[in-house]
Design a protein around this motif. Sequence first.
Motif, PDB file in Angstrom:
ATOM      1  N   PRO A 164     -18.520  11.715 -51.009  1.00 13.36           N
ATOM      2  CA  PRO A 164     -19.253  11.219 -52.181  1.00 13.36           C
ATOM      3  C   PRO A 164     -18.509  10.081 -52.865  1.00 13.36           C
ATOM      4  O   PRO A 164     -17.285  10.000 -52.835  1.00 13.36           O
ATOM      5  CB  PRO A 164     -19.331  12.451 -53.093  1.00 13.36           C
ATOM      6  N   ARG A 165     -19.280   9.191 -53.499  1.00 18.04           N
ATOM      7  CA  ARG A 165     -18.713   8.108 -54.296  1.00 18.04           C
ATOM      8  C   ARG A 165     -19.302   8.196 -55.699  1.00 18.04           C
ATOM      9  O   ARG A 165     -20.390   8.737 -55.901  1.00 18.04           O
ATOM     10  CB  ARG A 165     -19.035   6.757 -53.656  1.00 18.04           C
ATOM     11  N   ALA A 187     -21.204   7.535 -59.046  1.00 16.91           N
ATOM     12  CA  ALA A 187     -22.468   6.869 -59.349  1.00 16.91           C
ATOM     13  C   ALA A 187     -22.244   5.755 -60.356  1.00 16.91           C
ATOM     14  O   ALA A 187     -21.350   5.818 -61.206  1.00 16.91           O
ATOM     15  CB  ALA A 187     -23.472   7.881 -59.894  1.00 16.91           C
ATOM     16  N   GLN A 192     -27.362   5.388 -62.834  1.00 12.87           N
ATOM     17  CA  GLN A 192     -27.902   5.708 -61.513  1.00 12.87           C
ATOM     18  C   GLN A 192     -28.297   7.181 -61.455  1.00 12.87           C
ATOM     19  O   GLN A 192     -27.560   8.054 -61.896  1.00 12.87           O
ATOM     20  CB  GLN A 192     -26.863   5.406 -60.427  1.00 12.87           C
ATOM     21  N   VAL A 209     -30.140  10.599 -59.223  1.00 12.01           N
ATOM     22  CA  VAL A 209     -30.380  11.188 -57.910  1.00 12.01           C
ATOM     23  C   VAL A 209     -31.388  12.311 -58.067  1.00 12.01           C
ATOM     24  O   VAL A 209     -31.593  12.839 -59.162  1.00 12.01           O
ATOM     25  CB  VAL A 209     -29.077  11.741 -57.286  1.00 12.01           C
ATOM     26  N   LEU A 258     -24.748  16.563 -52.624  1.00  7.39           N
ATOM     27  CA  LEU A 258     -23.481  15.992 -53.097  1.00  7.39           C
ATOM     28  C   LEU A 258     -22.535  17.072 -53.619  1.00  7.39           C
ATOM     29  O   LEU A 258     -21.315  16.972 -53.461  1.00  7.39           O
ATOM     30  CB  LEU A 258     -23.759  14.963 -54.192  1.00  7.39           C
ATOM     31  N   LEU A 277     -28.461   8.331 -49.567  1.00 10.87           N
ATOM     32  CA  LEU A 277     -27.329   8.302 -50.487  1.00 10.87           C
ATOM     33  C   LEU A 277     -26.355   7.183 -50.118  1.00 10.87           C
ATOM     34  O   LEU A 277     -25.799   6.506 -51.002  1.00 10.87           O
ATOM     35  CB  LEU A 277     -26.620   9.658 -50.488  1.00 10.87           C
ATOM     36  N   LEU A 321     -23.802   6.046 -52.887  1.00 13.11           N
ATOM     37  CA  LEU A 321     -23.315   7.331 -53.395  1.00 13.11           C
ATOM     38  C   LEU A 321     -22.585   8.139 -52.330  1.00 13.11           C
ATOM     39  O   LEU A 321     -22.019   9.195 -52.624  1.00 13.11           O
ATOM     40  CB  LEU A 321     -24.485   8.145 -53.962  1.00 13.11           C
TER      41      LEU A 321
END
Length: 265
Positions: A146-147, A149, A153, A155, A163, A193, A198
């Motif tokens: 995961p990165r 957000a 942003q 989801v 995630l 994603l 993300l």
Amino acid sequence: MSAHAARAVVSPMLLRLARERATGALVRDHGTLYLVEGRVVHAESPVAPGPDVLLTAGGRQPRQGRIAAGELEICHLGALFDAAFFALAPGRGPARFQYGAAHGTHAVRPVRPVSAADVERETLRRRELLDSVWPYPAVDTAPVVPRAAASGQTVTARQRSLLAHADGVRTPAQLAWALGRPAFHTLLETRRLAAAGLVATPHDPPPHVPSPHAPSPHEGMPFEPTSYEPASFLPGVPGVPGVPRTPDPDIALLRRLRDALEAHL
């Protein structure tokens, strides 16, 4: 569907077996398709959770006795297309066909046979859909990292759940099993994603992982019948292992029902 996808062939061997109205198991690197008289009645892959996992995750398994027959059949059909997608992925070894082999679950819960042409079309449609979202197949086999957000942003609830389980170690397939979701849909959400930034996109694909669009160098090679255990037979269907004779299904209706069920898994 693009002109390229319309011309592509996923498995020449599968289409040949369909023309021959063959009965048995088409064994490939990433899974197995079971055929009866040239039609696919079951598919399995170590990548894709089976119907039992999907039903349990959906809270339906304890109430199985009260599940509508149509709902259960569509769940099995969705699992068939899911496993077939991975079973038909290119592999490094030759495909082989075991004449007469049958899967044991057929005698317990038979499903409507699906034509090889429909399995081919659905597999091609899914490949094209993945690339239209984010054309980086390395995402499919790498750990999901995961990165953060960006500000504002958002989801979906399904993406948040994915995630939350992504620990930087498990791959999309492993997350599909952990979440009890169809493996293809987990791949699709992962690519979405990644396209949104993300999930990290690997710079290089892992070694020895073929592109899902590359033709298998072994597909279509001559094959020899292999030995198999005696096939199980259903009562009242002499000489046909694994599944009773049923009228040709309304494939368009099954697809609509399948999509509706998968959307809630």
